[in-house]
Design a protein around this motif. Sequence first.
Motif, PDB file in Angstrom:
ATOM      1  N   ARG A  62      37.994  28.077  41.413  1.00  0.00           N
ATOM      2  CA  ARG A  62      38.817  27.277  40.505  1.00  0.00           C
ATOM      3  C   ARG A  62      38.503  25.785  40.641  1.00  0.00           C
ATOM      4  N   SER A  63      38.273  25.337  41.868  1.00  0.00           N
ATOM      5  CA  SER A  63      37.937  23.927  42.075  1.00  0.00           C
ATOM      6  C   SER A  63      36.611  23.580  41.415  1.00  0.00           C
ATOM      7  N   TYR A  64      35.658  24.496  41.519  1.00  0.00           N
ATOM      8  CA  TYR A  64      34.320  24.231  40.973  1.00  0.00           C
ATOM      9  C   TYR A  64      34.309  24.265  39.444  1.00  0.00           C
ATOM     10  N   THR A  65      34.971  25.264  38.863  1.00  0.00           N
ATOM     11  CA  THR A  65      34.898  25.453  37.409  1.00  0.00           C
ATOM     12  C   THR A  65      35.945  24.651  36.640  1.00  0.00           C
ATOM     13  N   LYS A  66      36.999  24.208  37.339  1.00  0.00           N
ATOM     14  CA  LYS A  66      38.142  23.552  36.690  1.00  0.00           C
ATOM     15  C   LYS A  66      38.847  24.499  35.711  1.00  0.00           C
ATOM     16  N   LYS A  67      38.688  25.805  35.944  1.00  0.00           N
ATOM     17  CA  LYS A  67      39.364  26.831  35.145  1.00  0.00           C
ATOM     18  C   LYS A  67      40.269  27.647  36.059  1.00  0.00           C
ATOM     19  N   GLN A  68      41.140  28.470  35.487  1.00  0.00           N
ATOM     20  CA  GLN A  68      42.159  29.130  36.299  1.00  0.00           C
ATOM     21  C   GLN A  68      42.094  30.657  36.315  1.00  0.00           C
ATOM     22  N   ALA A  69      41.709  31.284  35.232  1.00  0.00           N
ATOM     23  CA  ALA A  69      41.803  32.742  35.131  1.00  0.00           C
ATOM     24  C   ALA A  69      40.819  33.429  36.076  1.00  0.00           C
ATOM     25  N   VAL A  70      41.246  34.582  36.591  1.00  0.00           N
ATOM     26  CA  VAL A  70      40.412  35.395  37.479  1.00  0.00           C
ATOM     27  C   VAL A  70      40.518  36.843  37.024  1.00  0.00           C
ATOM     28  N   VAL A  71      39.384  37.528  36.965  1.00  0.00           N
ATOM     29  CA  VAL A  71      39.338  38.940  36.591  1.00  0.00           C
ATOM     30  C   VAL A  71      39.046  39.793  37.817  1.00  0.00           C
ATOM     31  N   ALA A  72      39.892  40.783  38.040  1.00  0.00           N
ATOM     32  CA  ALA A  72      39.647  41.835  39.018  1.00  0.00           C
ATOM     33  C   ALA A  72      39.549  43.156  38.250  1.00  0.00           C
ATOM     34  N   PHE A  73      39.360  44.267  38.965  1.00  0.00           N
ATOM     35  CA  PHE A  73      39.039  45.523  38.292  1.00  0.00           C
ATOM     36  C   PHE A  73      40.008  46.645  38.649  1.00  0.00           C
ATOM     37  N   ASP A  74      40.040  47.653  37.793  1.00  0.00           N
ATOM     38  CA  ASP A  74      40.792  48.864  38.089  1.00  0.00           C
ATOM     39  C   ASP A  74      40.368  49.396  39.457  1.00  0.00           C
ATOM     40  N   HIS A  75      41.337  49.913  40.213  1.00  0.00           N
ATOM     41  CA  HIS A  75      41.132  50.521  41.535  1.00  0.00           C
ATOM     42  C   HIS A  75      40.804  49.502  42.619  1.00  0.00           C
ATOM     43  N   ALA A  76      40.829  48.212  42.291  1.00  0.00           N
ATOM     44  CA  ALA A  76      40.453  47.189  43.266  1.00  0.00           C
ATOM     45  C   ALA A  76      41.472  47.075  44.388  1.00  0.00           C
ATOM     46  N   TYR A  77      40.964  46.710  45.556  1.00  0.00           N
ATOM     47  CA  TYR A  77      41.818  46.299  46.667  1.00  0.00           C
ATOM     48  C   TYR A  77      41.234  45.013  47.241  1.00  0.00           C
ATOM     49  N   HIS A  78      42.066  43.960  47.302  1.00  0.00           N
ATOM     50  CA  HIS A  78      41.597  42.682  47.836  1.00  0.00           C
ATOM     51  C   HIS A  78      42.519  42.099  48.897  1.00  0.00           C
ATOM     52  N   GLY A  79      43.620  42.784  49.237  1.00  0.00           N
ATOM     53  CA  GLY A  79      44.474  42.290  50.302  1.00  0.00           C
ATOM     54  C   GLY A  79      45.947  42.421  49.996  1.00  0.00           C
TER      55      GLY A  79
END
Length: 453
Positions: free
Chosen positions: A152-169
């Motif tokens: 987000r800091s690099y792109t100056k954008k906010q949205a993030v896409v994750a995927f079905d069945h994902a686990y990230h914490g």
Amino acid sequence: MSIDTATITAQTLDRDELVQERRLVTEIPGPVSQELMTRKLAAVSSAVGTTMPVFAARAGGGVVVDVDGNSLIDLGSGIAVTGVGNSAPRVVAAVQQQVADFTHTCFMVTPYDSYVAVAEALNRLTPGDHDKRSALFNSGAEAVENAVKIARSYTKKQAVVAFDHAYHGRTNLTMALTAKSMPYKSGFGPFASEIYRAPMSYPFRDGLTGPEAAKRAISLIEKQIGADNLAAIIIEPIQGEGGFVVPAEGFLPALVEWASANGVVFIADEVQTGFARTGDMFASDHEGIVPDLVVTAKGIAGGLPLSAVTGRAEIMDAPHAGGLGGTYGGNPLACVAALAAIETYEEDGLVDRARGIGEKLVSRFREAAASDARIGDVRGRGAMIAVEFVDPETNEPDATLTGRVAKAAHAEGVIVLTCGTYGNIIRFLPPLTIPDALLDEGIDVVLQALAAS
């Protein structure tokens, strides 16, 4: 009642020799584990569950010895953490030396060279030959959160896409990224905003080729979010908790190509897949993709808590000074453990060993699948293999059967873990140091449990 630790030690194996065998001297759980479980229930939050009701006293190679002296075959590696084995000699020696020197100063106060050396190793090992930087943290979830911050800091954008069945914490932001509600998200909202979900390539379930699945995901992203709003795509190259879902060939490269063309940071969450686990040093290597950011943890430090974000220098350097860090991030004990673990992966041929383990697991379970339609799919890479159980009449997930098989294996002294969005998958994550005889015996026990179910 307090338990005498000297008695526990006497009931286990001699400290100088950890015999690599499955041995049951009591029922599972034994009386000492039962007493400890009573204490656990009285002292520890009931929200902290356990897979098996046994308490560990010692571990190494391919076994975990419990406080009653039972020697269990370890097909879980503490959820893919002890790839180099428990109490790996190089790791033990490095930590013993470091703990005598100093345990903590905080890298942000008075830095130390082991942190820099870990960053250098990660910059060398992760995919791509571009200029890289790394930052160290404590857990996989913390590293994922920081990867999103950096993007987000690099792109100056906010949205993030994750995927079905994902686990990230399990932290607030990573719960939003994680797909499965129970037990990870239910009742814990509201969650972080600007998180969106796209369909994953799941060949066993969707039947799509990699390019077809990528086209479907990209179409949704473009229509519902828009590249101009999207900071990052985050994906596990092989999904972990979601069921060891291996995307169809071509899916990941198509996503990387689209992200690069549209100014979107591509984050590979290699927390579970990293460090030789899949038969490559990183799962991204298999399809030749070069992520912008790579998140690592679990197998990085032989069991000590450490995680990292490694990526393109211009992206990693985007946040302001002081924007990344943490009191314990890159603790000196964990850093020397990581250097020793990395040396072990490279010097002891554990990448090749992971491939050999995978070949054995896949061969045995696909052979079983030929005569048992309840085994719907056998998949994975290296020492990261899953068996998906289904109703043979409908091909629907069969979580009940999966639970019976796992419970029966546990009772016979084999540690196995379940996973999957539908709870119908047994995953195999043995230490890369497991002897072949133990691996074969562990497989035998699981297959016997399946036959009896």
